[in-house]
Design an enzyme around this catalytic site. Structure first.
Site, PDB file in Angstrom:
ATOM      1  N   ARG A 121       2.619 -16.482  -2.651  1.00 17.74           N
ATOM      2  CA  ARG A 121       1.480 -15.115  -2.419  1.00 17.74           C
ATOM      3  C   ARG A 121       0.130 -16.711  -1.351  1.00 17.74           C
ATOM      4  NH1 ARG A 121       1.944  -9.883  -2.206  1.00 17.74           N
ATOM      5  NH2 ARG A 121       3.728  -9.593  -3.254  1.00 17.74           N
ATOM      6  N   HIS A 170      -8.881   3.544   0.069  1.00 16.33           N
ATOM      7  CA  HIS A 170      -7.681   4.430  -0.407  1.00 16.33           C
ATOM      8  C   HIS A 170      -8.110   5.619  -0.716  1.00 16.33           C
ATOM      9  CE1 HIS A 170      -5.247   5.246  -3.876  1.00 16.33           C
ATOM     10  NE2 HIS A 170      -5.665   5.440  -4.362  1.00 16.33           N
ATOM     11  N   GLY A 217      -3.838   0.853  12.071  1.00 13.02           N
ATOM     12  CA  GLY A 217      -5.257   0.380  12.207  1.00 13.02           C
ATOM     13  C   GLY A 217      -6.490   1.680  12.656  1.00 13.02           C
ATOM     14  N   SER A 218      -6.274   2.676  12.325  1.00 18.03           N
ATOM     15  CA  SER A 218      -7.369   4.223  12.936  1.00 18.03           C
ATOM     16  C   SER A 218      -8.586   4.243  12.236  1.00 18.03           C
ATOM     17  CB  SER A 218      -6.081   5.317  12.450  1.00 18.03           C
ATOM     18  OG  SER A 218      -6.214   5.616  11.231  1.00 18.03           O
ATOM     19  N   ASN A 219      -8.742   3.550  10.983  1.00 19.22           N
ATOM     20  CA  ASN A 219      -9.715   2.868   9.839  1.00 19.22           C
ATOM     21  C   ASN A 219     -10.211   1.989  10.555  1.00 19.22           C
ATOM     22  OD1 ASN A 219     -10.059   4.806   7.724  1.00 19.22           O
ATOM     23  ND2 ASN A 219      -8.167   4.726   7.331  1.00 19.22           N
ATOM     24  N   MET A 277      -1.838  -3.739   3.081  1.00 22.04           N
ATOM     25  CA  MET A 277      -0.472  -3.499   2.082  1.00 22.04           C
ATOM     26  C   MET A 277       0.429  -4.488   1.608  1.00 22.04           C
ATOM     27  SD  MET A 277      -0.565  -0.213   2.753  1.00 22.04           S
ATOM     28  CE  MET A 277       0.494   0.351   2.242  1.00 22.04           C
ATOM     29  N   ARG A 278      -1.113  -5.908   1.198  1.00 26.12           N
ATOM     30  CA  ARG A 278      -0.310  -7.118   1.034  1.00 26.12           C
ATOM     31  C   ARG A 278      -0.688  -6.559  -1.028  1.00 26.12           C
ATOM     32  NH1 ARG A 278       4.586  -8.884   1.471  1.00 26.12           N
ATOM     33  NH2 ARG A 278       4.075 -10.911   0.369  1.00 26.12           N
ATOM     34  N   ASP A 337      -7.214  -1.134  -7.032  1.00 26.81           N
ATOM     35  CA  ASP A 337      -8.194   0.585  -6.956  1.00 26.81           C
ATOM     36  C   ASP A 337      -8.747   0.853  -7.696  1.00 26.81           C
ATOM     37  OD1 ASP A 337      -6.492   0.633  -4.464  1.00 26.81           O
ATOM     38  OD2 ASP A 337      -4.762   1.612  -5.840  1.00 26.81           O
ATOM     39  N   ASN A 379     -12.497  -1.418  -0.021  1.00 28.04           N
ATOM     40  CA  ASN A 379     -11.147  -1.080   0.619  1.00 28.04           C
ATOM     41  C   ASN A 379     -11.281   0.302   0.820  1.00 28.04           C
ATOM     42  OD1 ASN A 379      -8.489  -0.803   0.543  1.00 28.04           O
ATOM     43  ND2 ASN A 379      -7.768  -0.050  -1.641  1.00 28.04           N
TER      44      ASN A 379
HETATM   45  C1  GRF Z   1      -5.345   5.346   5.520  1.00 28.33           C
HETATM   46  O1  GRF Z   1      -4.243   6.433   4.964  1.00 28.33           O
HETATM   47  C2  GRF Z   1      -5.762   4.702   4.090  1.00 28.33           C
HETATM   48  O2  GRF Z   1      -6.278   5.469   3.352  1.00 28.33           O
HETATM   49  C3  GRF Z   1      -4.269   3.340   3.464  1.00 28.33           C
HETATM   50  O3  GRF Z   1      -3.402   3.230   4.118  1.00 28.33           O
HETATM   51  C4  GRF Z   1      -4.091   4.180   5.190  1.00 28.33           C
HETATM   52  C5  GRF Z   1      -4.173   2.947   6.422  1.00 28.33           C
HETATM   53  O4  GRF Z   1      -4.435   3.866   7.761  1.00 28.33           O
HETATM   54  N1  GRF Z   1      -5.203   3.307   2.503  1.00 28.33           N
HETATM   55  P1  GRF Z   1      -5.096   3.322   9.617  1.00 28.33           P
HETATM   56  O5  GRF Z   1      -4.470   1.894   9.619  1.00 28.33           O
HETATM   57  O6  GRF Z   1      -6.212   2.983   8.979  1.00 28.33           O
HETATM   58  O7  GRF Z   1      -4.889   4.260  10.498  1.00 28.33           O
END
Ligand code: GRF
Length: 199
Positions: free
Chosen positions: A67, A111, A13-15, A92-93, A147, A109
């Site tokens: 799903r 990517h 969850g860094s983003n 990631m789903r 994507d 999203n």
């Molecule tokens: C990031 O590289 C994002 O681009 C990709 O998955 C990674 C997620 O990292 N879709 P985080 O969970 O946000 O740290």
């Protein structure tokens, strides 16, 4: 009125953290309403809670591959929180067309490639293998084509001769953390000009 943003995660969850920190500014056109992970062990859940945002898991495994049933629960949760914009951040789903259409024009999203190059997985290795001189990341609207939704912003970094997929991923991540909040600010304010960042 600030737009209510739900963030969907699966991992660290860094983003998500970069989006939450940016939205802590009261002048921001959006505010977080909930963070949802499909994995109960996602490290991002505790980080969201620390930042004062409600965080919960909807474990996809309980739905045993159904799903649509997973997404029904997810939609109910998003609606209960008054969600107006959905940000996928390392979620990631694979989402079904029904869910994507429900949020059409309101789901973003990030990517880790310069789309339309390298959709899908293993983007860093593929950029190196292709002999690229630059790599980057893209924030786009989510559509039923994987994507491939409209591009809202991109960031680019050089690929160095000694780069490995891991070193490249590590250098790209701080750019992701700049790009996604910059795009969300514009998007939530109804500004569709593309963001471009060079690292
Ligand atoms: C990031 O590289 C994002 O681009 C990709 O998955 C990674 C997620 O990292 N879709 P985080 O969970 O946000 O740290």
């Amino acid at each position: 009125m600030r737009k209510r943003v739900a963030i969907l995660i699966s991992g660290s969850g860094s983003n998500m953290v970069s989006l939450l920190r940016d939205m802590s500014d009261r002048q921001h056109p959006a505010l977080p309403c909930v963070v949802v992970s499909n994995r109960p062990d996602a490290g991002g859940l505790a980080k969201a809670t620390e930042l004062g945002v409600e965080a919960l898991a909807i474990d996809h495994r309980i739905f045993k591959g159904d799903r649509a049933a997973f997404e029904t629960q997810l939609t109910r949760t998003l609606e209960e929180h008054g969600t107006e914009i959905v940000c996928l951040a390392g979620f990631m789903r694979v989402l079904t067309p029904g869910f994507i259409e429900r949020w059409a024009g309101r789901m973003l999203n990030i990517h880790p490639s310069i789309l339309p190059l390298f959709p899908g997985l293993h983007t860093h290795a593929r950029a190196i293998d292709a002999g690229m001189a630059i790599h980057g990341c893209t924030v786009h609207e989510v559509t039923t084509d994987l994507d491939a939704g409209p591009i809202l912003g991109q960031a680019a970094i050089p690929i160095e001769p000694e780069d490995t997929p891991d070193s490249l991923a590590a250098r790209l991540l701080p750019m992701e953390h700049k790009l996604y909040p910059a795009v969300l600010r514009r998007f939530a304010a109804g500004d569709r000009r593309k963001v471009s960042l060079l690292g």
